[in-house]
Design an enzyme around this catalytic site. Structure first.
Site, PDB file in Angstrom:
ATOM      1  N   ARG A   1      -4.519  -3.228  17.120  1.00  0.00           N
ATOM      2  CA  ARG A   1      -4.571  -4.308  16.194  1.00  0.00           C
ATOM      3  C   ARG A   1      -3.891  -5.583  17.012  1.00  0.00           C
ATOM      4  NH1 ARG A   1      -3.127  -2.111  10.601  1.00  0.00           N
ATOM      5  NH2 ARG A   1      -2.608  -4.172  10.324  1.00  0.00           N
TER       6      ARG A   1
ATOM      7  N   GLU B   1       1.475  -6.710  14.063  1.00  0.00           N
ATOM      8  CA  GLU B   1       1.423  -6.497  15.426  1.00  0.00           C
ATOM      9  C   GLU B   1       1.125  -7.646  16.510  1.00  0.00           C
ATOM     10  OE1 GLU B   1       1.641  -2.596  13.574  1.00  0.00           O
ATOM     11  OE2 GLU B   1       0.089  -4.441  13.085  1.00  0.00           O
TER      12      GLU B   1
ATOM     13  N   LYS C   1      10.711   3.842  -4.388  1.00  0.00           N
ATOM     14  CA  LYS C   1      10.336   4.891  -3.096  1.00  0.00           C
ATOM     15  C   LYS C   1      11.425   6.161  -3.279  1.00  0.00           C
ATOM     16  CE  LYS C   1       9.050   5.010   1.669  1.00  0.00           C
ATOM     17  NZ  LYS C   1       9.210   4.319   2.946  1.00  0.00           N
TER      18      LYS C   1
END
Length: 631
Positions: free
Chosen positions: A401, A373, A288
């Site tokens: 969610r 979540e 990244k």
């Protein structure tokens, strides 16, 4: 840092993925450098997801060289790594990225036939690939369906539900490409992360097996017998040497790991995968922020998402003012010092939601569940059962969610948990699936729940302290993204409702019931109305749910009552106020976000278009007052 003009050089020659086939291997390497330079130069001006896109340059080039998009379907999980995909599919004007009229920061069907999934909620790509590939097979379509998913998104249970289904089908052309950089926003956590770490260190397994095969077969018949025995133990050896067996036990052929920044190696492995003609998982190791020193050296999130920055340093052009998240972080840490029952819970967003300071001071009292979540809410209910008071910090949009867990695990069991919803309301630039506008309407149907919407720093601190003191039901606290407004003091209080503006203490022509982040807009509208001779009272209940009875007292003498909220108006706070006042013969007007998906743009632009800025609120009151006078 090498910049790139999209109208010239190699990038200028790429108008469609098919153009990539004209480039030599060395030109592909040069193209990668050009794309990185272009991204750094462009995103530093507009802001956006920088680190994730710098990490997938070679991987995206290889994908578009192997697969024939849009006939072959490419699905980017979350979508914050799709800038390179946009460039390779002809979208090179990044001058208004994430601004009204410019490119979306995520895949967008309105922009290109190459874009499929617009939602920026993680872990759903494999389920999309499951559905698309299933229907393709039913229709006799032999094209490939490819889900590109990060290792961070693989911490979401939804991804594994889809892998389980895909693995049960042996004759579908569906591929899962893991973009493994060891991070989501921050370093990836949990058992999966350890599993992938082990795979990364096991690259010698296949080489050792190939060496053994050559040596044994060279020994003639005795060697062949030994090799056959060794081959029969292959699965067992993988258990010892390579934990990739987990994927193969599911029924997925595993290929990799491969250096995700070696275009030729990635392309060769993808072509090998397409020759298997079955569900297959390809594991690519990437970095990244690759190629940009400020991102590579940023250990927190590798410049995952940035505002405008100085490209030379990666530092923000305008340093962020002390904001809502910072106040929450500071106050929660102070509360944790006082109350050992408080623990923090995050879903892979330790830094963005403000739990990092608590983690630093009390490392054993903060839990990161990954991008899960549902797990966060249900496990928090379990923690509360054992006597803790969990504070679950999420972006407001991601509460969607875990609604079932909020309702059935927390509320049904009267669990003392506190949900803190960052980025609530209209957020703007990240588009439809990042606006946190659904939470108030969802929470209104949850029995016993209390929801707070602070208007400034002092009310945020007060609300958080009150929320964590409640032990027999869930509490929710919501606030917007960005900097804090100027303090808005209460002039007086009427049965728990703060009066923050009034022309005088006599009955007002209009009662403006403001909430949370829109209190400043309501105050500005009230001052403009007062200059027109309209007597206005602005009140803020701070606790939106359940609705405070004091609002009925304040509404008694008003000709016009208008509620203003930064959330979906249908079923929201205003509707609850309207229900409270219905028996008193009061007509309540409700201003809020319409039941629609909002296009990306600046928050101020969107509020203006929705009539939720000061000008729109003023106009709504004037129109209502004129109507009342004519009755």
């Amino acid at each position: 840092m090498q910049s790139s003009d999209p109208a010239s050089s190699l990038l200028g020659r790429i108008d469609a993925p098919s153009d990539l086939h004209e480039l030599t291997p060395s030109e592909l390497v040069d193209l990668s450098h050009e794309i990185r330079g272009f991204l750094i130069e462009s995103v530093s001006k507009t802001g956006g997801h920088l680190g994730p896109n710098l990490g997938v340059v070679e991987l995206t080039i290889a994908l578009h060289r192997v697969f024939d998009s849009p006939r072959d379907t490419l699905i980017f999980d979350t979508g914050h790594q799709a800038y390179v995909h946009k460039l390779l599919t002809g979208r090179k004007d990044f001058s208004r990225l994430r601004s009204r009229g410019g490119l979306s920061g995520y895949p967008s069907r309105a922009e290109s036939v190459h874009d499929v999934v617009e939602s920026s909620h993680a872990s759903a790509s494999i389920a999309w690939a499951d559905g698309i590939s299933w229907e393709k097979r039913r229709r006799g379509d032999d094209s490939w369906t490819v889900a590109i998913i990060g290792d961070g998104a693989l911490t979401g249970g939804m991804a594994w539900e889809a892998l389980n289904r895909i693995a049960a089908s042996k004759n579908r052309r569906v591929m899962v490409v893991i973009n493994d950089n060891g991070r989501s926003y921050a370093p990836t956590i949990g058992g999966l992360a350890h599993h992938l770490d082990a795979i990364r260190t096991s690259e010698g397994y296949e080489r050792a097996l190939a060496w053994g095969k050559r040596r044994l077969l060279a020994m003639g018949e005795p060697g062949r017998a030994a090799f056959d025995a060794l081959h029969g133990l292959k699965t067992g050896l993988k258990d010892v040497f390579v934990p990739q067996v987990m994927f193969e036990d599911l029924g997925l052929k595993y290929l990799g790991p491969v250096d995700g920044h070696d275009i030729v190696a990635v392309e060769d492995l993808l072509r090998l995968a397409t020759g298997l003609d079955q569900p297959v998982l390809v594991h690519a190791i990437t970095q990244k922020g690759r190629g940009y020193v400020p991102a590579e050296e940023n250990t927190a999130d590798r410049l995952h998402a940035v505002g405008p920055i100085h490209p030379e340093t990666g530092l923000p052009v305008v340093p962020e003012r002390f904001g809502w998240t910072s106040v929450f972080a500071e106050e929660l840490t102070a509360l944790a010092r006082e109350n050992p029952k408080i623990v923090g819970v995050t879903a892979a967003m330790m830094e963005p939601v403000g739990l990092a300071p608590l983690k630093k001071e009390f490392p054993a009292r903060v839990i990161d569940v990954g991008i899960a979540e549902q797990e966060a809410l249900a496990s928090a209910a379990g923690m509360a059962y054992e006597g803790a008071h969990p504070v679950i910090a999420l972006y407001a949009t991601f509460l969607n969610r875990a609604f079932d867990q909020l309702l059935m695990d927390a509320a049904l069991h009267r669990a003392g948990v506190t949900l803190v919803l960052d980025r609530a309301g209209v957020t703007g630039a990240d588009g439809a699936s990042h606006n946190g506008v659904w939470d108030i309407a969802m929470c209104q149907i949850v029995p016993g729940l209390e929801l707070f919407a602070p208007r400034d720093e002092s009310t945020l601190r007060e609300c958080l302290r009150l929320a964590v003191s409640i032990e027999d039901r869930p509490t929710v606290l919501r606030y917007r993204k960005g900097a804090l407004p100027e303090p808005v003091p209460r002039l007086r209080s009427v049965r728990g409702v703060d009066v923050v503006f009034e022309s005088d203490e006599s009955d007002a022509d209009a009662l403006l019931i403001a909430s949370g982040s829109l209190v400043p807009e309501c105050l500005e509208a009230a001052r403009a109305l007062e200059s027109r001779g309209v007597k206005v009272r602005v009140v803020d209940p701070v606790r939106l749910l359940p609705v405070k009875a004091g609002l009925a007292d304040l509404a008694a003498g008003a000709e016009v009552v208008l509620t203003v909220e930064d959330g979906i108006v249908d079923g929201g706070f205003g509707w609850a106020v309207r229900e409270l006042l219905a028996d008193r013969g009061k007509r309540v007007l409700c201003a809020g976000v319409p039941k629609a998906f909002l296009a990306h743009g600046e928050r101020s632009e969107i509020l203006s278009e929705l009539g939720l800025d000061a000008t729109g609120i003023e106009a709504r009151i004037l129109e209502a007052c004129a109507g009342a006078a004519s009755r």
